[in-house]
Design a protein around this motif. Structure first.
Motif, PDB file in Angstrom:
ATOM      1  N   SER A 194       0.830  -1.203   0.000  1.00 19.93           N
ATOM      2  CA  SER A 194       0.000   0.000   0.000  1.00 19.93           C
ATOM      3  C   SER A 194       0.865   1.254   0.000  1.00 19.93           C
ATOM      4  N   THR A 195       1.976   1.202   0.726  1.00 17.03           N
ATOM      5  CA  THR A 195       2.907   2.328   0.739  1.00 17.03           C
ATOM      6  C   THR A 195       3.467   2.551  -0.656  1.00 17.03           C
ATOM      7  N   GLY A 196       3.844   1.456  -1.327  1.00 18.33           N
ATOM      8  CA  GLY A 196       4.337   1.588  -2.693  1.00 18.33           C
ATOM      9  C   GLY A 196       3.308   2.215  -3.614  1.00 18.33           C
ATOM     10  N   TRP A 197       2.055   1.819  -3.470  1.00 18.64           N
ATOM     11  CA  TRP A 197       0.990   2.408  -4.285  1.00 18.64           C
ATOM     12  C   TRP A 197       0.866   3.901  -4.002  1.00 18.64           C
ATOM     13  N   ARG A 198       0.953   4.266  -2.732  1.00 18.16           N
ATOM     14  CA  ARG A 198       0.778   5.678  -2.378  1.00 18.16           C
ATOM     15  C   ARG A 198       1.912   6.546  -2.903  1.00 18.16           C
ATOM     16  N   VAL A 199       3.124   5.997  -3.018  1.00 12.69           N
ATOM     17  CA  VAL A 199       4.197   6.761  -3.652  1.00 12.69           C
ATOM     18  C   VAL A 199       3.778   7.154  -5.060  1.00 12.69           C
ATOM     19  N   ASN A 200       3.222   6.220  -5.802  1.00 12.44           N
ATOM     20  CA  ASN A 200       2.793   6.488  -7.174  1.00 12.44           C
ATOM     21  C   ASN A 200       1.624   7.463  -7.231  1.00 12.44           C
ATOM     22  N   LEU A 201       0.667   7.304  -6.323  1.00 14.52           N
ATOM     23  CA  LEU A 201      -0.462   8.226  -6.294  1.00 14.52           C
ATOM     24  C   LEU A 201      -0.004   9.652  -6.018  1.00 14.52           C
ATOM     25  N   LEU A 202       0.884   9.815  -5.050  1.00 17.57           N
ATOM     26  CA  LEU A 202       1.380  11.149  -4.703  1.00 17.57           C
ATOM     27  C   LEU A 202       2.256  11.716  -5.814  1.00 17.57           C
ATOM     28  N   ALA A 203       2.955  10.829  -6.533  1.00 17.66           N
ATOM     29  CA  ALA A 203       3.733  11.303  -7.679  1.00 17.66           C
ATOM     30  C   ALA A 203       2.811  11.858  -8.757  1.00 17.66           C
ATOM     31  N   ARG A 204       1.697  11.165  -9.014  1.00 18.54           N
ATOM     32  CA  ARG A 204       0.733  11.661 -10.005  1.00 18.54           C
ATOM     33  C   ARG A 204       0.094  12.978  -9.555  1.00 18.54           C
ATOM     34  N   LEU A 205       0.011  13.166  -8.251  1.00 17.73           N
ATOM     35  CA  LEU A 205      -0.568  14.407  -7.724  1.00 17.73           C
ATOM     36  C   LEU A 205       0.447  15.546  -7.691  1.00 17.73           C
ATOM     37  N   ALA A 206       1.691  15.269  -8.148  1.00 22.71           N
ATOM     38  CA  ALA A 206       2.758  16.274  -8.149  1.00 22.71           C
ATOM     39  C   ALA A 206       2.998  16.827  -6.754  1.00 22.71           C
ATOM     40  N   GLU A 207       3.076  15.920  -5.782  1.00 26.03           N
ATOM     41  CA  GLU A 207       3.360  16.256  -4.384  1.00 26.03           C
ATOM     42  C   GLU A 207       4.743  15.705  -4.037  1.00 26.03           C
ATOM     43  N   PRO A 208       5.824  16.410  -4.403  1.00 25.18           N
ATOM     44  CA  PRO A 208       7.170  15.829  -4.278  1.00 25.18           C
ATOM     45  C   PRO A 208       7.571  15.463  -2.863  1.00 25.18           C
ATOM     46  N   GLU A 209       7.332  16.332  -1.909  1.00 24.01           N
ATOM     47  CA  GLU A 209       7.786  16.035  -0.552  1.00 24.01           C
ATOM     48  C   GLU A 209       6.945  14.943   0.095  1.00 24.01           C
ATOM     49  N   LYS A 210       5.661  14.916  -0.215  1.00 30.46           N
ATOM     50  CA  LYS A 210       4.809  13.845   0.318  1.00 30.46           C
ATOM     51  C   LYS A 210       5.163  12.506  -0.323  1.00 30.46           C
ATOM     52  N   ALA A 211       5.434  12.522  -1.626  1.00 29.56           N
ATOM     53  CA  ALA A 211       5.827  11.279  -2.294  1.00 29.56           C
ATOM     54  C   ALA A 211       7.151  10.772  -1.740  1.00 29.56           C
ATOM     55  N   TYR A 212       8.088  11.678  -1.524  1.00 26.69           N
ATOM     56  CA  TYR A 212       9.392  11.278  -0.986  1.00 26.69           C
ATOM     57  C   TYR A 212       9.249  10.762   0.440  1.00 26.69           C
ATOM     58  N   SER A 213       8.449  11.424   1.235  1.00 29.58           N
ATOM     59  CA  SER A 213       8.206  10.963   2.601  1.00 29.58           C
ATOM     60  C   SER A 213       7.600   9.567   2.604  1.00 29.58           C
ATOM     61  N   MET A 214       6.682   9.315   1.670  1.00 31.68           N
ATOM     62  CA  MET A 214       6.065   7.993   1.589  1.00 31.68           C
ATOM     63  C   MET A 214       7.093   6.949   1.126  1.00 31.68           C
ATOM     64  N   TYR A 215       8.002   7.347   0.247  1.00 32.89           N
ATOM     65  CA  TYR A 215       9.061   6.425  -0.168  1.00 32.89           C
ATOM     66  C   TYR A 215       9.946   6.058   1.015  1.00 32.89           C
TER      67      TYR A 215
END
Length: 800
Positions: free
Chosen positions: A650-671
């Motif tokens: 689920s964490t891996g999926w959320r990295v991709n979702l946040l990447a599509r949302l152009a949320e760099p710091e949130k995507a990186y935090s999720m990674y």
């Protein structure tokens, strides 16, 4: 079933053979638990390496070794007759009755993926060690264990070869050593030794049940000598200077060797989803023998060279550089390094690169068998009743395994899943008719297995939240169109179009109208999630949840676009357009979230790991920041409500979702959250770390181990660095400040384009775009849109 190396369908125009990062997993001790071990594989056969200097155990797997036999008819014929009653109960708001009736629309469970067994190397010298080092080099796909014992330095090298279909082990010592080799297996088997070879023959149970149904090996596994999938495993040894002697109990005793080579060859009689293995006629014993004989003639050096050439043609295609870690960090054992990354919030871009490339390594290692994709554990399993049967779970997990395939330049490795999908309509058409009363098309439930099972599971007692979901066909079929967008392989699309169309036709005919004349599904569930009904109870069954609607919208759109691309099926295109126009639109809930159910029910667990209703954002394409900003905002709010504390995949999926949302710091935090250290010993040690994240050997912790999180994480990093549509490529769309300067080579974009990109201080300095087939696209870099036109085989370097 003939097993062969998948053909290279294209050669990447950009091939990188230089890696600044050494890309090596390192340990200063043996593995005591699977979650500390190294896994190697050639796409069909795999091994789990512990590196024990006293009694080494190498666990062996073959991706075609499962329990069961071909599907035999429909488990619950006429189950569709319960559907009107469920719809009537839902119309009255009687969720309890609808939930109970759902259990009538259930069938049998999948079969279990099985281990082949273990090769043991029992060393005579049990003295204490003075040095120890264990490594897995992702650039070469070779593992090494080196240690000193009694003043003798011993090195063991391990690799899995696709060209020679074997696992190879070589032990070299400064002074002569004694050891014994033997095999055992948890399945029924017999092992004998003759000359310098151990031959083991065994078979899987002809039927089984999952561990979570009875949890008892005797009750869950049924054996019969002439039924089920059989295997032969050969363990062949060679030493130029030692003696090898077979023993009456099926072992090999090795004396006085300084150089011992071991080849493990395996073969099964699996011949496809519809062929009874006992009647397949495959000479699996002869196949294993011939591979072993060939290996002994060919020799270590040639086998090793061919293995490297074969593996590197895949792995070397793509690289990333996210910055440099300190020498101190790069020298750390991987488990200590991972802990340091988590506990001290360490800046360690080389570790982040290592995790990205580990996902590519794993896909190369476990996805090269036509018609048999990577399962929940990829290729590596030691249990007769593995978690969730180590099957193909299609409400996210199987699909997530293949998210990195196209974008990270491993398109051929997508083919095992695609060829598996092609076989599903055989049973899927019957499932559509008998469980759902739909005469057109095919469907797939929550689980499948090597036999192409498609029915909903549960045995009339499973929880509908997971047992009754029927959108698996819509989801997996989307991979057909994705593969085409990245390859533009018209022959492939023409061959697979009927499969994609069939999935869409089921969706069209399964939908019904709501009170406003809009198309929804009924009954429906949102994978593994539940809502709180007005009566205060939690239920899964409702009308028209938005996960269904998202997947159906994408599936029908993909099938329509495929028909247009092939200039065929004008009537279907018209029907698809009409249907899409009448599907119930998304809605935003009271909390600003994208609604999961068509009524704004509260969730039983607001932070539930599944986020299936966000499918249209990723991996789907019909929700985007640019195209549907309000829906994208609502999707972002849904993720905000769910929070960051979730499980591995689920964490891996959320990295991709946040990447599509152009949320760099949130995507990186999720990674970074994905790389949370999880302890390996079932949380029994003094430093207990549980939950979702990453084990010491960098395998994904659901927990327990599921490989999908690794693949989701790799795809997520790529999605942060490059995004594409058929018309536009966006460079660095979600670049976090932590990766302000770096580069990537060989990442792929839709339209058959390959990109090499360098950036400094968050800005693209230059990029090189190439294409085997040529074409036109627009590249967005630093906010500028640059039109590019390439001839076949041409590349251009541009400084925006």
């Amino acid at each position: 079933m003939k097993k062969f190396i998948l053909p290279v369908i294209f050669l990447a125009a950009s091939v990188n053979t230089s890696f600044a990062n050494d890309l090596t997993l390192k340990f200063d001790r043996q593995a005591d638990f699977f979650e500390e071990s190294f896994v190697i594989g050639n796409g069909t056969q795999g091994a789990i390496i512990y590196g024990n200097p006293s009694r080494e155990r190498i666990s062996l797997n073959d991706i075609t070794f499962w329990t069961g036999e071909p599907e035999k008819g429909v488990y619950s014929p006429g189950a569709y007759k319960a559907i009107p009653g469920i719809r009537e109960a839902l119309a009255k708001g009687d969720f309890a009755k609808a939930e109970q009736l759902q259990k009538e629309v259930q069938g049998h469970y999948t079969q279990n993926y099985q281990p082949i067994g273990n090769l043991f190397i029992d060393f005579a010298d049990k003295s204490a060690l003075t040095t120890y080092n264990r490594t897995l080099d992702l650039k070469t796909a070779k593992a090494n264990v080196t240690y000193s014992k009694g003043g003798n330095e011993i090195t063991t090298e391990y690799f899995a070869s696709a060209p020679d279909s074997l696992i190879a082990v070589r032990i070299k010592a400064e002074r002569p050593i004694d050891l014994s080799l033997y095999f055992d297996s948890p399945v029924e088997y017999n092992a004998t030794s003759n000359g310098s070879r151990i031959s083991a023959d065994g078979h899987a149970a002809y039927t089984s049940m999952p561990s979570y149904v009875n949890g008892n090996l005797h009750n869950n596994l049924k054996y019969y000598p002439n039924r089920g999938i059989s295997f032969r495993t050969n363990i062949s040894a060679y030493s130029p200077n030692g003696s090898i002697t077979p023993t009456p109990d099926g072992k090999l005793d090795v004396k006085g060797t300084t150089d011992l080579t071991i080849y493990v060859t395996m073969a099964t009689n699996f011949a496809g989803v519809s062929v009874n293995p006992s009647e397949s006629g495959i000479d699996y014993k002869g196949n294993a023998n011939r591979l072993a004989d060939k290996a002994l003639r060919k020799g270590w050096d040639a086998i090793s060279a061919d293995q490297y050439a074969d593996y590197s043609k895949f792995f070397s295609r793509a690289s990333i550089d996210l910055g440099d870690s300190s020498d101190e960090l790069n020298a750390m054992p991987t488990d200590i390094r991972l802990k340091n990354y988590c506990d001290n919030n360490a800046v360690d871009p080389d570790l982040e690169e290592l995790y990205f490339q580990y996902g590519r390594y794993l896909l190369i290692s476990c996805s090269r068998t036509p018609g048999v994709p990577a399962n929940l554990q990829g290729l590596w399993n030691e249990y007769l009743l593995p978690p969730w049967s180590s099957n193909y779970t299609t409400n996210i997990n199987l699909e997530e395994n293949y998210w990195p395939a196209e974008v990270t330049n491993l398109s051929e490795l997508h083919l095992p899943m695609l060829s598996f999908i092609k076989q599903l309509p055989t049973t899927g058409r019957e499932t559509a008719k008998e469980y759902y009363g739909v005469d057109r098309g095919w469907c797939l439930g929550h689980n499948s297995d090597i036999w192409g099972m498609t029915n909903p599971v549960g045995l009339h007692g499973g929880d509908p939240s997971w047992a009754n979901w029927n959108m698996g066909g819509a989801w997996v079929a989307s991979h057909i169109w994705e593969h085409y967008l990245f390859t533009k392989d018209r022959d492939f699309l023409k061959e697979y179009y009927p499969v994609l169309k069939g999935a869409a036709e089921f969706c069209i005919d399964w939908m019904t109208e709501d009170n406003n004349g809009k198309l929804i599904t009924s009954p429906s569930t949102s994978p593994e999630n539940k809502f709180m009904a007005p009566d205060g109870n939690a239920y899964a069954t409702s009308n028209g949840n938005y996960a269904d609607i998202a997947m159906i919208r994408q599936c029908i759109s993909d099938a329509r676009d495929a028909a247009r691309e092939l200039s065929t099926d004008a009537d279907f295109i018209k029907e698809a357009d009409s249907t899409l126009a009448n599907i119930r639109p998304y809605e935003v809930g009271a909390n600003g979230q994208l609604m999961e159910w068509t009524t704004d029910f509260p969730e039983q667990d607001p932070q539930h790991r599944h986020q299936s209703h966000l499918y249209g954002l990723y991996p789907g394409h019909h929700i985007s920041v640019a195209g549907t900003p309000d829906l994208a905002k609502a999707a972002a709010r849904s993720l905000e409500i769910k929070g960051e504390n979730t499980t591995g995949w689920s964490t891996g999926w959320r990295v991709n979702l946040l990447a599509r949302l152009a949320e760099p710091e949130k995507a990186y935090s999720m990674y970074r959250r994905l790389l949370k250290y999880v302890s390996p010993d079932n949380y029994q040690g003094p430093d207990k770390r549980h939950g979702g994240g990453t084990y010491p050997n960098l395998l994904d912790a659901h927990a327990p181990f599921q490989i999908d999180g690794n693949f989701g994480g790799t795809a997520g990093v790529a999605e942060m660095l490059i995004q594409s549509t058929p018309d536009m490529i966006t460079l660095l769309p979600t670049l976090p400040k932590e990766w302000k300067t770096g580069s990537f080579n060989g990442l792929r974009a839709r339209g058959v384009f390959s990109l090499d990109t360098k950036w400094e201080n968050g800005k693209v300095k230059q990029f090189t775009i190439s294409s085997e087939k040529g074409g036109k696209t627009t590249v967005k870099a630093n906010g500028k849109k640059i039109k590019v036109s390439l001839k076949p085989g041409e590349s251009k370097t541009i400084r925006p």
